[in-house]
Design a protein around this motif. Structure first.
Motif, short mmCIF file in Angstrom:
data_model
loop_
_atom_site.label_atom_id
_atom_site.label_comp_id
_atom_site.label_asym_id
_atom_site.label_seq_id
_atom_site.Cartn_x
_atom_site.Cartn_y
_atom_site.Cartn_z
N LEU A 47 53.10 51.34 92.79
CA LEU A 47 51.75 51.61 92.31
C LEU A 47 50.78 50.53 92.78
N PHE A 48 51.19 49.28 92.59
CA PHE A 48 50.34 48.16 92.98
C PHE A 48 50.18 48.11 94.50
N GLU A 49 51.24 48.44 95.21
CA GLU A 49 51.15 48.45 96.67
C GLU A 49 50.14 49.51 97.13
N ALA A 50 50.16 50.65 96.46
CA ALA A 50 49.21 51.72 96.81
C ALA A 50 47.77 51.27 96.53
N TYR A 51 47.59 50.58 95.41
CA TYR A 51 46.24 50.11 95.05
C TYR A 51 45.74 49.09 96.08
N THR A 52 46.61 48.19 96.48
CA THR A 52 46.22 47.17 97.46
C THR A 52 45.88 47.82 98.81
N ARG A 53 46.68 48.81 99.20
CA ARG A 53 46.38 49.53 100.46
C ARG A 53 45.01 50.19 100.38
N GLU A 54 44.71 50.76 99.21
CA GLU A 54 43.47 51.51 99.04
C GLU A 54 42.23 50.61 98.93
N THR A 55 42.40 49.45 98.29
CA THR A 55 41.22 48.66 97.93
C THR A 55 41.19 47.27 98.56
N PHE A 76 45.09 51.31 76.21
CA PHE A 76 44.91 52.67 76.74
C PHE A 76 46.25 53.21 77.21
N GLY A 77 46.62 54.39 76.75
CA GLY A 77 47.84 55.04 77.23
C GLY A 77 47.68 55.43 78.68
N LEU A 78 48.75 55.27 79.47
CA LEU A 78 48.69 55.64 80.89
C LEU A 78 49.74 56.67 81.27
N SER A 79 50.81 56.77 80.48
CA SER A 79 51.77 57.85 80.67
C SER A 79 52.28 58.26 79.30
N VAL A 80 52.73 59.51 79.22
CA VAL A 80 53.15 60.06 77.94
C VAL A 80 54.64 60.37 77.98
N ARG A 81 55.34 59.98 76.91
CA ARG A 81 56.72 60.38 76.70
C ARG A 81 56.80 61.06 75.35
N ALA A 82 57.58 62.12 75.27
CA ALA A 82 57.75 62.77 73.98
C ALA A 82 59.06 62.29 73.38
N SER A 102 44.33 55.35 85.56
CA SER A 102 44.13 56.58 84.77
C SER A 102 43.61 57.73 85.63
N SER A 103 43.34 57.45 86.89
CA SER A 103 42.72 58.47 87.75
C SER A 103 43.76 59.41 88.35
N PRO A 104 43.32 60.60 88.75
CA PRO A 104 44.26 61.56 89.35
C PRO A 104 45.08 60.97 90.49
N SER A 105 44.48 60.11 91.30
CA SER A 105 45.23 59.61 92.47
C SER A 105 46.39 58.69 92.07
N ALA A 106 46.33 58.08 90.91
CA ALA A 106 47.41 57.16 90.51
C ALA A 106 48.34 57.74 89.46
N GLN A 107 47.88 58.76 88.73
CA GLN A 107 48.63 59.22 87.57
C GLN A 107 50.04 59.72 87.88
N ASN A 108 50.21 60.44 88.98
CA ASN A 108 51.56 60.90 89.31
C ASN A 108 52.46 59.73 89.72
N LEU A 109 51.88 58.78 90.44
CA LEU A 109 52.65 57.59 90.80
C LEU A 109 53.12 56.86 89.55
N PHE A 110 52.24 56.80 88.55
CA PHE A 110 52.57 56.07 87.32
C PHE A 110 53.60 56.82 86.49
#
Ligand code: FE
Length: 334
Positions: free
Chosen positions: A41-49, A120-126, A274-282
């Motif tokens: 996740l962090f690697e993707a963020y660094t690549r992007e920003t 802030f919640g970032l992923s949900v588990r039931a 929390s954005s669509p581009s990161a949510q699946n990665l998270f």
């Protein structure tokens, strides 16, 4: 593209590294989520920003102790952990700052974030019911409370009440139906136990498969991992309380520290998470549900079917944690 560097610091001692005055384009994270989950996740963020992320990982307890001990000199900008009970505690201990962000408000449903805007919640588990598909028909199941019915005598397996997941489950039950009713339910569960409580959700499911018991309560991602390894295992998920309060859900999530040195950069990272581009990665890496309702879960997670969640704000899991622990103790739930 700039070369990015992610440095991980190991060891239990206090972290002492100096932050250069010009290091605006970096964020320092203390994470109770393991490296395998957060590094991509962090690697993707660094690549992007181009923003570098330095992080350490440890259990939530030691990380919180460290944040408190370091006080205003902490290098940490962000704290990531699992369970609203843990996030709530971090806020209560004064290590998290209030974050004003319309982006977070929009991306994260209100019941899955702190009304005080500190976590802030970032992923949900039931946390839901699992059952043996050979010995139980789904029609025999209905609610968490009904696992206390006499027909489940000697057929129920539970994880220890010492685990925050169960403390949060019981705390949310108290929030919904009050202490007296909840205590009665927990007593009935204890009376139905097939054996001593287990130390992990995995052990609960192993006991069901081994024939020690027929039903239990676990977090969905543990079930996901089990069926990934054993696709033909005779165990299934059940979504309880669909006509009443809904399935108990919890989150992994994050907050920005009170003494963050890179507050703006940390908020941008949190918003991105929390954005669509990161949510699946998270979410997908741990077989969890995205917290952002516009994002679809991984196919293997979506296959478990749709369900209605308990909409009670998860801050109750923290607020009523001590009450829940005492209640479980009184009810004989070890
Ligand atoms: Fe877990």
């Amino acid at each position: 593209m700039k070369i990015w560097a992610i440095v991980q610091f190991a060891g239990m001692g206090l972290l002492t590294f100096s932050v250069p005055a010009s290091a605006a384009d970096e964020v320092v994270v203390y994470s109770a989520r393991n490296e395998q989950l957060i590094r991509p996740l962090f690697e993707a963020y660094t690549r992007e920003t181009g923003v570098k992320i330095r992080f350490i990982t440890d259990k939530e307890g030691p990380l919180l102790v460290r944040l408190k001990a370091e006080g205003s000199s902490t290098p940490a900008d962000m704290f990531i952990t699992v369970d609203a009970g843990n996030l709530w505690l971090a806020a209560k201990e004064g290590v998290l700052a209030k974050v004003d962000s319309p982006v977070l408000m929009q991306n994260i449903p209100a019941h899955l974030r702190d009304p005080g805007q500190q976590w802030f919640g970032l992923s949900v588990r039931a946390r839901t019911i699992v059952y043996h598909t050979g010995r139980v028909k789904p029609a025999e199941l209905s609610t968490y409370e009904a696992l206390g019915d006499p027909k489940w005598k000697g057929r129920l397996c539970l994880r220890t009440s010492k685990k925050v997941y169960n403390q949060s489950l019981v705390a949310m039950m108290i929030a919904r139906q009050g202490e007296t009713r909840t205590e009665e339910v927990v007593r009935r569960w204890v009376a139905n136990l097939a054996t001593d409580v287990f130390s992990s959700d995995d052990q609960v499911m192993e006991a069901i498969l081994a024939g020690q018991c027929d039903a239990g309560i676990v977090n969905t991602y543990y079930y996901g991992r089990l069926v990934k390894k054993q696709p033909r295992a005779a165990i299934a998920l059940f979504w309880p309380n669909q006509k009443t309060g809904g399935v108990h859900v919890n989150v992994s999530g994050a907050g920005i520290t009170m003494h963050a040195k890179h507050k703006v950069a940390a908020q941008k990272l949190l918003e991105w998470l929390s954005s669509p581009s990161a949510q699946n990665l998270f979410a997908d890496g741990n077989l969890e549900f995205p917290v952002n309702p516009t994002v679809a879960p991984a196919a293997s997670v979506a296959a478990w079917g749709k369900f209605r969640q308990d909409q009670t704000n998860l801050a109750e899991a923290g607020r009523r944690q001590v009450q829940a622990v005492k209640l479980m103790d009184r009810a004989g739930y070890r």
